[in-house]
Design a protein around this motif. Structure first.
Motif, PDB file in Angstrom:
ATOM      1  N   MET A 121      -4.772  32.341 -31.809  1.00  0.00           N
ATOM      2  CA  MET A 121      -5.529  31.345 -32.581  1.00  0.00           C
ATOM      3  C   MET A 121      -5.036  31.284 -34.025  1.00  0.00           C
ATOM      4  N   ASP A 122      -4.851  32.457 -34.637  1.00  0.00           N
ATOM      5  CA  ASP A 122      -4.379  32.489 -36.027  1.00  0.00           C
ATOM      6  C   ASP A 122      -3.019  31.810 -36.157  1.00  0.00           C
ATOM      7  N   LYS A 123      -2.141  32.065 -35.198  1.00  0.00           N
ATOM      8  CA  LYS A 123      -0.797  31.486 -35.233  1.00  0.00           C
ATOM      9  C   LYS A 123      -0.848  29.968 -35.088  1.00  0.00           C
ATOM     10  N   ARG A 124      -1.575  29.480 -34.096  1.00  0.00           N
ATOM     11  CA  ARG A 124      -1.627  28.047 -33.854  1.00  0.00           C
ATOM     12  C   ARG A 124      -2.381  27.311 -34.949  1.00  0.00           C
ATOM     13  N   LEU A 125      -3.424  27.943 -35.474  1.00  0.00           N
ATOM     14  CA  LEU A 125      -4.191  27.298 -36.534  1.00  0.00           C
ATOM     15  C   LEU A 125      -3.330  27.106 -37.777  1.00  0.00           C
ATOM     16  N   LYS A 130      -0.484  23.352 -41.253  1.00  0.00           N
ATOM     17  CA  LYS A 130       0.705  22.936 -42.002  1.00  0.00           C
ATOM     18  C   LYS A 130       1.212  21.577 -41.516  1.00  0.00           C
ATOM     19  N   ARG A 131       1.164  21.344 -40.207  1.00  0.00           N
ATOM     20  CA  ARG A 131       1.625  20.064 -39.666  1.00  0.00           C
ATOM     21  C   ARG A 131       0.726  18.926 -40.159  1.00  0.00           C
ATOM     22  N   ALA A 132      -0.570  19.157 -40.139  1.00  0.00           N
ATOM     23  CA  ALA A 132      -1.503  18.117 -40.580  1.00  0.00           C
ATOM     24  C   ALA A 132      -1.329  17.813 -42.067  1.00  0.00           C
ATOM     25  N   LYS A 133      -1.113  18.847 -42.874  1.00  0.00           N
ATOM     26  CA  LYS A 133      -0.914  18.627 -44.312  1.00  0.00           C
ATOM     27  C   LYS A 133       0.404  17.899 -44.587  1.00  0.00           C
ATOM     28  N   ARG A 134       1.439  18.308 -43.840  1.00  0.00           N
ATOM     29  CA  ARG A 134       2.770  17.723 -44.080  1.00  0.00           C
ATOM     30  C   ARG A 134       2.790  16.246 -43.723  1.00  0.00           C
ATOM     31  N   TYR A 135       2.213  15.894 -42.582  1.00  0.00           N
ATOM     32  CA  TYR A 135       2.281  14.507 -42.111  1.00  0.00           C
ATOM     33  C   TYR A 135       0.992  13.726 -42.384  1.00  0.00           C
ATOM     34  N   GLN A 136       0.074  14.361 -43.139  1.00  0.00           N
ATOM     35  CA  GLN A 136      -1.181  13.710 -43.506  1.00  0.00           C
ATOM     36  C   GLN A 136      -1.935  13.212 -42.267  1.00  0.00           C
ATOM     37  N   GLN A 137      -2.066  14.109 -41.313  1.00  0.00           N
ATOM     38  CA  GLN A 137      -2.770  13.812 -40.065  1.00  0.00           C
ATOM     39  C   GLN A 137      -4.139  14.489 -40.093  1.00  0.00           C
ATOM     40  N   PRO A 138      -5.099  13.938 -39.388  1.00  0.00           N
ATOM     41  CA  PRO A 138      -6.415  14.590 -39.330  1.00  0.00           C
ATOM     42  C   PRO A 138      -6.375  15.875 -38.506  1.00  0.00           C
ATOM     43  N   LEU A 139      -7.242  16.786 -38.850  1.00  0.00           N
ATOM     44  CA  LEU A 139      -7.374  18.050 -38.121  1.00  0.00           C
ATOM     45  C   LEU A 139      -8.815  18.516 -38.266  1.00  0.00           C
ATOM     46  N   THR A 194      -8.752  21.060 -32.932  1.00  0.00           N
ATOM     47  CA  THR A 194      -8.548  19.717 -32.388  1.00  0.00           C
ATOM     48  C   THR A 194      -7.550  18.951 -33.260  1.00  0.00           C
ATOM     49  N   PRO A 195      -6.270  19.004 -32.934  1.00  0.00           N
ATOM     50  CA  PRO A 195      -5.270  18.273 -33.732  1.00  0.00           C
ATOM     51  C   PRO A 195      -5.481  16.761 -33.651  1.00  0.00           C
ATOM     52  N   SER A 196      -5.101  16.089 -34.715  1.00  0.00           N
ATOM     53  CA  SER A 196      -5.160  14.617 -34.786  1.00  0.00           C
ATOM     54  C   SER A 196      -6.551  14.072 -34.469  1.00  0.00           C
ATOM     55  N   THR A 197      -7.567  14.811 -34.905  1.00  0.00           N
ATOM     56  CA  THR A 197      -8.941  14.406 -34.619  1.00  0.00           C
ATOM     57  C   THR A 197      -9.712  14.219 -35.920  1.00  0.00           C
ATOM     58  N   GLY A 236     -20.541  24.428 -35.592  1.00  0.00           N
ATOM     59  CA  GLY A 236     -20.185  23.983 -36.925  1.00  0.00           C
ATOM     60  C   GLY A 236     -18.854  23.259 -36.885  1.00  0.00           C
ATOM     61  N   VAL A 237     -18.805  22.085 -37.484  1.00  0.00           N
ATOM     62  CA  VAL A 237     -17.606  21.252 -37.456  1.00  0.00           C
ATOM     63  C   VAL A 237     -17.030  21.152 -38.864  1.00  0.00           C
ATOM     64  N   ALA A 238     -15.727  21.349 -38.972  1.00  0.00           N
ATOM     65  CA  ALA A 238     -15.035  21.198 -40.257  1.00  0.00           C
ATOM     66  C   ALA A 238     -13.804  20.336 -40.052  1.00  0.00           C
ATOM     67  N   SER A 239     -13.551  19.460 -41.007  1.00  0.00           N
ATOM     68  CA  SER A 239     -12.386  18.576 -40.936  1.00  0.00           C
ATOM     69  C   SER A 239     -11.542  18.733 -42.191  1.00  0.00           C
ATOM     70  N   LEU A 240     -10.259  18.644 -42.007  1.00  0.00           N
ATOM     71  CA  LEU A 240      -9.315  18.828 -43.106  1.00  0.00           C
ATOM     72  C   LEU A 240      -9.483  17.731 -44.155  1.00  0.00           C
ATOM     73  N   SER A 241      -9.477  18.138 -45.411  1.00  0.00           N
ATOM     74  CA  SER A 241      -9.541  17.196 -46.521  1.00  0.00           C
ATOM     75  C   SER A 241      -8.469  17.572 -47.541  1.00  0.00           C
ATOM     76  N   PRO A 242      -8.126  16.676 -48.475  1.00  0.00           N
ATOM     77  CA  PRO A 242      -7.033  16.940 -49.420  1.00  0.00           C
ATOM     78  C   PRO A 242      -7.213  18.196 -50.251  1.00  0.00           C
TER      79      PRO A 242
END
Length: 281
Positions: A121-125, A130-139, A194-197, A236-242
């Motif tokens: 989990m730590d590895k994939r997270l 990093k992928r979501a931040k680099r390509y500005q994708q939701p996570l 949940t990538p791209s979510t 609990g739900v958390a979504s990536l923000s800037p």
């Protein structure tokens, strides 16, 4: 001299024939290890070729049994040896690859629940963050905890609690998408990556999981007339923000949202990043 050559010629043909027949056994094992698809079909075609070779050897033996020519029998023998060696090595390679994959799967799987473990989990997270931040994708992350799980263990015993945990992982896997990563976060907490979510979709997924688990019944006996157990979860739900620069910040938001869900009576889904005081569970 000629009789010796005849004997050698016949012996090479017979030996080649036996080697080809023997090659069918590891070939059968190899085919059984392969998943249905083009590769498996090609090995079935290889089986047909070997049967054709066996027929050819028999025809040659019938018509040239007393021949002193050893060139063709030598070719037959070494050709059969090559076929046997190729199939044997292919079987060993397939077995080693399968064993390696099983060991790799065991290394990243939680043995009790059957989902990914904390290390994976730590590895994939970190990768998805990093992928979501680099390509500005939701996570988004879903942190799920069984409500009053200690009471389940105290009332029905730890073996039943382990059974609940195993089924719990399966219930979550039956709802999430194939691209989602479900891992044991710790104790009776599960994290769903949940990538791209986006937030709205993540919240809807969390609510589907909550409802699916709430409706599930755990029978305490093989007799359907006896009592059953139902349990609920808080999510609990958390979504990536800037403003999230570290993956730990996103996890903290999910953890705080989970505490908030428990403080509001449990069996609910909460999304947000409000800083809350820890709830005594």
């Amino acid at each position: 001299m000629e009789s010796t050559l005849v004997t050698l010629s016949n012996g090479l043909v017979i030996a080649g024939l036996l080697i080809l027949v023997g090659a069918l056994f590891p070939l059968r094992k190899l085919i059984d290890q392969l998943a249905p698809g083009p590769i498996r079909k090609k090995w079935y075609f290889q089986s047909g070729l070997i049967f054709g070779f066996i027929l050819g050897y028999l025809v040659y033996a019938i018509y040239f049994w007393r021949s002193a020519n050893i060139i063709v029998p030598f070719v037959f023998f070494f050709g059969a040896a090559y076929v046997w060696l190729t199939i044997t090595l292919s079987l060993q390679t397939a077995t080693d690859v399968r064993r390696f994959m099983e060991l790799e799967q065991e290394n990243i799987t939680d043995p009790l629940i059957g989902i990914y473990n904390r290390r994976y989990m730590d590895k994939r997270l970190e990768e998805e963050f990093k992928r979501a931040k680099r390509y500005q994708q939701p996570l988004s992350l879903l942190l799920i905890d069984i409500d009053f799980f200690k009471k389940v263990n105290d009332t029905y015993g730890h073996p039943f609690g382990d059974l609940v945990l195993r089924h719990w992982g399966g219930l979550i896997l039956s709802v999430v998408r194939a691209s989602d990563i479900v891992a044991r976060y710790g104790g009776d907490e599960i994290l769903v990556i949940t990538p791209s979510t986006p937030p709205i979709a993540a919240f809807a997924l969390a609510e589907r999981i909550r409802q699916h688990i709430e409706m599930h019944k755990f029978i305490l006996s093989n007799d359907p007339k006896l009592k059953f157990v139902q349990f609920t979860v808080s999510i609990g739900v958390a979504s990536l923000s800037p403003e999230h620069d570290q993956v730990g910040e996103l996890l903290k938001v999910a953890d705080q949202a989970l505490y908030r869900a428990k403080s509001k009576g449990r069996n609910c889904v909460i999304a947000g990043d409000e800083v809350l005081e820890p709830v005594i569970l």
